[in-house]
Design an enzyme around this catalytic site. Structure first.
Site, mmCIF file in Angstrom:
data_model
loop_
_atom_site.group_PDB
_atom_site.id
_atom_site.type_symbol
_atom_site.label_atom_id
_atom_site.label_comp_id
_atom_site.label_asym_id
_atom_site.label_seq_id
_atom_site.Cartn_x
_atom_site.Cartn_y
_atom_site.Cartn_z
ATOM 1 N N ARG A 53 -8.828 -20.107 92.669
ATOM 2 C CA ARG A 53 -9.839 -19.868 92.240
ATOM 3 C C ARG A 53 -9.154 -18.297 91.164
ATOM 4 N NH1 ARG A 53 -14.410 -17.614 92.954
ATOM 5 N NH2 ARG A 53 -15.259 -18.603 94.753
ATOM 6 N N TYR A 105 -14.976 -26.911 64.469
ATOM 7 C CA TYR A 105 -15.672 -27.350 65.374
ATOM 8 C C TYR A 105 -16.818 -27.268 65.944
ATOM 9 C CZ TYR A 105 -15.258 -29.336 70.131
ATOM 10 O OH TYR A 105 -15.515 -30.840 71.727
ATOM 11 N N ASP A 178 -9.360 -19.630 67.162
ATOM 12 C CA ASP A 178 -9.362 -21.217 67.303
ATOM 13 C C ASP A 178 -7.854 -21.398 66.583
ATOM 14 O OD1 ASP A 178 -9.386 -23.630 67.847
ATOM 15 O OD2 ASP A 178 -11.497 -24.332 68.165
ATOM 16 N N LYS A 203 -5.087 -30.954 73.019
ATOM 17 C CA LYS A 203 -5.102 -31.480 72.021
ATOM 18 C C LYS A 203 -2.996 -30.851 71.919
ATOM 19 C CE LYS A 203 -8.935 -31.831 70.960
ATOM 20 N NZ LYS A 203 -9.487 -31.244 71.772
HETATM 21 N N1 PLP Z 1 -11.427 -26.428 69.009
HETATM 22 C C1 PLP Z 1 -11.470 -27.341 68.376
HETATM 23 C C2 PLP Z 1 -10.552 -27.062 67.630
HETATM 24 C C3 PLP Z 1 -11.053 -28.776 68.876
HETATM 25 O O1 PLP Z 1 -11.037 -29.825 68.017
HETATM 26 C C4 PLP Z 1 -11.999 -28.815 70.491
HETATM 27 C C5 PLP Z 1 -12.338 -30.093 71.160
HETATM 28 O O2 PLP Z 1 -12.200 -31.003 70.123
HETATM 29 C C6 PLP Z 1 -12.312 -27.503 70.764
HETATM 30 C C7 PLP Z 1 -12.235 -26.311 70.258
HETATM 31 C C8 PLP Z 1 -12.985 -27.457 72.686
HETATM 32 O O3 PLP Z 1 -11.861 -27.937 73.001
HETATM 33 P P1 PLP Z 1 -12.038 -29.200 74.872
HETATM 34 O O4 PLP Z 1 -11.896 -30.275 74.385
HETATM 35 O O5 PLP Z 1 -10.525 -28.635 75.534
HETATM 36 O O6 PLP Z 1 -12.833 -28.171 75.357
#
Ligand code: PLP
Length: 382
Positions: A53, A105, A178, A203
């Site tokens: 962890r 998102y 992000d 992704k």
């Molecule tokens: N940020 C973006 C632009 C995303 O497309 C996503 C998921 O679709 C996330 C954050 C969240 O990521 P996770 O699904 O890996 O928790």
């Protein structure tokens, strides 16, 4: 040339920083599934790891590679993109103020409104890309974090990272970006002043639709990095070693995949924008897209594999076209090798700002001819 730090990013990614196992000569790292490690007789751990962890040897390469590709001092893997987002905001104190995008998102908005609010954070949500609104929303001395996503899901609004960083820093806040969609192949936000770079590694970084993972890259070592690492350790949102290993394997081909997806997306966008069934195409690579000039400044080598298309015939036409697509698969998520299509409004729920006639496309690495032909036949029926 011998120091991997001096290699071009493509080489650093393909060779995972040139690692070779000193004992066996293996060029692919072993998978460390051990949860615990032996202490010496004097109770010390001279070899490093103690308990999984806290740390796992399988994290080291993907973390070092991510820090290197983003130009940061430290990277931390998490069990998902949202675990990474939550850990960054949990590093704030009750009473702190956050400014975040009102679109993009939706999980980030949801986390801040539900869980951030309950733990004492107040958040103002501003229109993505609107730098004046961002300037008006920050409260000097009280705003401790500014969050942006560029291009922002699913209408791909562009935010000027440098301008957002200046506003955040003047107010005494850190800027989080992000960077899931552009990836470090196209944008390195730290170069433009970001302090924290986040990825849903689920992704493009993983790239094959088989790993749920998140990453934070910190511009510098220090209090913020230490706090976030402690949160990961104490709350346990760590990545499993197998996922970490798969992530590194995916990252070796990151440049090839992102570059091909970008080229394919440009082809699909060019076809769709002139089609009579299409109202508009949202893609930062189109010269008349608002924000194209800023995107051209902060994205190098392409505009990415994500675009959206709004159909002239409204929601019915959009859902109908998605139903006729054969090569594009109807599925959520993005950034994999296969092309996906999604009617976002129906999965984002009744409060969504996403237009009802919008389909989001994650363009993959298939033949662009097949992708364009698929849309040609799907739109024939509209
Ligand atoms: N940020 C973006 C632009 C995303 O497309 C996503 C998921 O679709 C996330 C954050 C969240 O990521 P996770 O699904 O890996 O928790």
């Amino acid at each position: 040339m011998t120091d991997p730090k001096n290699w071009k990013p493509e080489t650093r990614a393909a060779q995972a920083l040139g690692w070779v196992d000193q004992e066996t000569g293996a060029i692919v790292p072993p998978l460390h599934t051990a949860t615990t490690y032996e202490r010496e007789a004097d109770l010390t751990y001279p070899r490093g790891p103690i308990y999984t962890r806290a740390d796992n040897p399988t994290y080291r390469q993907p973390e070092e590679l991510m820090a290197s590709l983003e130009g940061g001092a430290k990277a931390l893997l998490f069990s998902s993109g949202m675990a990474a987002v939550a850990s960054a905001f949990q590093a704030l104190n009750a009473g702190d103020h956050v400014v975040a995008p009102s679109a993009g998102y939706y999980g980030v908005r949801h986390w801040l409104s539900e869980h951030g609010a309950r733990s004492g954070l107040s958040t103002d949500f501003v229109e993505p890309g609107d730098i004046s609104a961002l300037r008006a929303a920050v409260i000097p001395g009280k705003t401790k974090a500014v969050w942006i996503e560029t291009p922002a899901n699913p209408v791909w609004t562009i935010t000027d990272i440098r301008a957002a960083a200046d506003i955040a820093h003047e107010a005494g806040a850190w800027l989080g970006v992000d960077n899931t969609v552009p990836t470090p192949v196209l944008t390195q936000p730290i170069e433009f002043g970001a302090d924290v770079v986040m990825h849903s590694a689920t992704k493009y970084l993983g790239g094959h639709g088989d790993v749920l993972a998140g990453v934070l890259v910190l511009r510098e070592q220090g209090e913020l990095a230490d706090r976030i690492e402690a949160i990961r350790h104490d709350a346990g949102a760590v990545l499993g070693p197998f996922e970490s290993w798969l992530l590194l394997r995916g990252m070796r081909t990151l440049f090839l995949r992102v570059n091909t997806a970008s080229i394919n997306a440009e082809r699909v966008a060019a076809f769709l924008k002139d089609h009579p069934a299409v109202e508009r195409v949202l893609y930062p690579g189109l010269p008349d897209f608002p924000g194209h000039d800023v995107a051209a400044r902060q994205m190098s080598g392409g505009f990415g594999g994500m675009l959206s298309v709004c159909l002239a015939g409204g929601q019915e036409a959009a859902v109908g076209a998605a139903a006729r697509l054969k090569v594009f698969k109807r599925a959520t998520s993005l950034g994999g090798v296969e092309s996906l299509v999604e009617h976002r409004a129906s999965i984002e729920g009744p409060d969504t700002p996403t237009p009802e006639n919008l389909l989001r496309l994650s363009v993959g690495i298939e033949s662009a001819d097949d992708l364009v032909a698929d849309w040609e036949q799907a739109l024939d029926g509209v």
